[in-house]
Design an enzyme around this catalytic site. Structure first.
Site, PDB file in Angstrom:
ATOM      1  N   ASP B  34      73.568  -2.706 -61.695  1.00 53.31           N
ATOM      2  CA  ASP B  34      74.561  -3.770 -61.505  1.00 53.31           C
ATOM      3  C   ASP B  34      75.911  -3.438 -62.106  1.00 53.31           C
ATOM      4  O   ASP B  34      76.001  -2.613 -63.015  1.00 53.31           O
ATOM      5  CB  ASP B  34      74.112  -5.015 -62.311  1.00 53.31           C
ATOM      6  CG  ASP B  34      73.237  -5.916 -61.498  1.00 53.31           C
ATOM      7  OD1 ASP B  34      73.013  -5.619 -60.332  1.00 53.31           O
ATOM      8  OD2 ASP B  34      72.789  -6.932 -62.069  1.00 53.31           O
ATOM      9  N   LYS B  55      77.480  -5.455 -57.345  1.00 52.38           N
ATOM     10  CA  LYS B  55      77.463  -6.895 -57.164  1.00 52.38           C
ATOM     11  C   LYS B  55      77.577  -7.578 -58.521  1.00 52.38           C
ATOM     12  O   LYS B  55      76.879  -7.247 -59.463  1.00 52.38           O
ATOM     13  CB  LYS B  55      76.147  -7.313 -56.510  1.00 52.38           C
ATOM     14  CG  LYS B  55      76.106  -8.751 -56.057  1.00 52.38           C
ATOM     15  CD  LYS B  55      74.829  -9.006 -55.304  1.00 52.38           C
ATOM     16  CE  LYS B  55      73.614  -8.963 -56.204  1.00 52.38           C
ATOM     17  NZ  LYS B  55      73.431 -10.199 -56.981  1.00 52.38           N
ATOM     18  N   MET B 168      78.453 -18.412 -66.820  1.00 50.43           N
ATOM     19  CA  MET B 168      79.385 -18.398 -65.689  1.00 50.43           C
ATOM     20  C   MET B 168      80.099 -19.743 -65.511  1.00 50.43           C
ATOM     21  O   MET B 168      80.377 -20.149 -64.406  1.00 50.43           O
ATOM     22  CB  MET B 168      78.656 -18.067 -64.371  1.00 50.43           C
ATOM     23  CG  MET B 168      77.983 -16.705 -64.387  1.00 50.43           C
ATOM     24  SD  MET B 168      76.926 -16.448 -62.917  1.00 50.43           S
ATOM     25  CE  MET B 168      75.322 -17.027 -63.502  1.00 50.43           C
TER      26      MET B 168
END
Lengths: 268, 268
Positions: B34, B55, B168
């Site tokens: 990642d 990603k 997030m």
């Protein structure tokens, strides 16, 4: 004066400790370890004095105070002191009391995180705790001990989240399930047919799973299955539905049979 | 056909991967990693073909489908395939889609858990996420993407817990704080002076902390502090109060000044 490292041992399997934790064990002069730590992990520190501090979660705080004192004493005698704690130190680990005592004594403390049982359990059953479009939150909960905030005196609220993971909730499992179903009837997240996964002794050779629904848990069907000598996790939430079951479950919208099995389920 | 291992890389620091994960990297024929994985971790697998699958969480699902396909293809060519994912695979990791695709193709999958950022962050600031008599639950939450359950069409409920950790949530930080304060006025858990800890790039050399209150977060005081190139965690809850501040905070019952600092705070 030595340094004290609070190290998360992880869920049980020896190789699920972090690389940093394993290296600290290799360098340790003395290691204080929990009842929840697999004795095999101590093979990583044959050079160290090894001290069992046989506390399991939920025991008397006098035991905790005694551990605190021994850590302070050890730091005055040894350079590298490791306090090896089952799971992760900062989650249901009572690390806070050890950290404050050590700092008050002027001792340098470092914390090394560990794999918490919920994440190791999710890996074992290969079910994500969060799922895009289904579950965007997971709560880890303990029911052990008091339900009042000791600072404010206010009751500690029941958590809500798309996925719930109860640590140490075994003896109250049926009651927890019943309450979640009741809350679901008044707009809560979970329903009678919400999947339940119970995991015991995660990541160890004694690992077992019980897969069912909230209604069956509320009916006490897990009660005889539990092995009280192993730590258990109760996981509740739609994200935990077996993808192979989800279509029929949606069509039937009814209860599924419970599935009782050991170790090999969904593991390749 | 090879096996595919979904391995949690942990929060960032190379030595916060598990021993099991590190060994699998050493044995891997090919590693898909990642954007969140520190390139330094790839030094553990110099023998492997190394493939960036760039990603970051929240990107288009077509990217995910492409990754799924590449994993299936790799398992037909290589014996040991490692999919290295930032944090833990089963928590906000979209491992589920990879697991289902691989199983549908008849490929054996195993999952190795990783240290999730919240636990590494708690270790860095040395504040427990749960605290006896104060906090018995912690919820990990993401605000990314949809707010409807894709199966039932029902809105996904906001979680509540004694400690909340938002993954997030940076761009919605002020809104989140405002909503928590409003809920607190109607019996919710959190108040204007509830401690907030924001942690960026946990466990890496770029690690930074911002320590304040829910009211200051609601007022947008963190907005200019954020570095949008680093992942950030927002932690909220009474358990996160600095023990040295708690007495005066109780007496004043008012807002504390925010504290902005880097790396060294409360670390010895």
């Amino acid at each position: 004066m030595g340094k004290v490292y609070l190290v998360g041992a992880g869920p049980g399997a020896v190789d699920l400790i972090t690389v940093r934790g394993a290296k600290l064990l290799e360098q340790a002069d003395i290691v204080f370890y929990d009842a929840l730590v697999d004795p095999e992990m101590l093979h990583l520190c044959p050079q160290a004095v090894q001290v069992a501090v046989g506390k399991r979660c939920g025991k008397l705080s006098s035991a905790q105070q005694f551990i605190n004192k021994r850590l302070v004493d050890a730091a005055q005698k040894y350079q590298t002191v490791v306090r090896l704690k089952g799971g992760d130190p900062m989650l249901f680990g009572r690390a806070d009391e050890e950290i404050q005592t050590l700092k008050a004594a002027g001792i340098v403390v470092k914390v090394v995180p560990g794999i918490t049982a919920a994440l190791a359990g999710a890996a074992s059953i290969q079910q994500s705790l969060t799922l895009r479009g289904v579950s965007r939150s997971v709560a880890f909960v303990t029911l052990a001990q008091g339900t009042e905030n000791l600072t404010t005196g206010q009751p500690i609220a029941n958590p809500s989240a798309d996925t719930l993971v109860y640590y140490m909730g075994r003896k109250d499992a049926a009651k927890i399930a019943q309450r979640l179903i009741e809350q679901g009837q008044y707009g809560g997240t979970h329903q009678q047919d919400t999947p339940v996964q119970i995991l015991e002794a995660v990541s160890t050779p004694r690992e077992r799973f019980w897969s069912s629904t909230l209604q069956e848990l509320a009916d006490g069907k897990a009660d005889t299955w539990f092995d009280s000598s192993s730590p258990a996790l109760i996981m509740v939430g739609e994200a935990l539905r077996d993808p192979l079951q989800s279509t029929s479950a949606k069509i039937n919208n009814g209860l599924q049979d419970s599935h009782i099995f050991a170790n090999s389920r969904r593991r390749a």
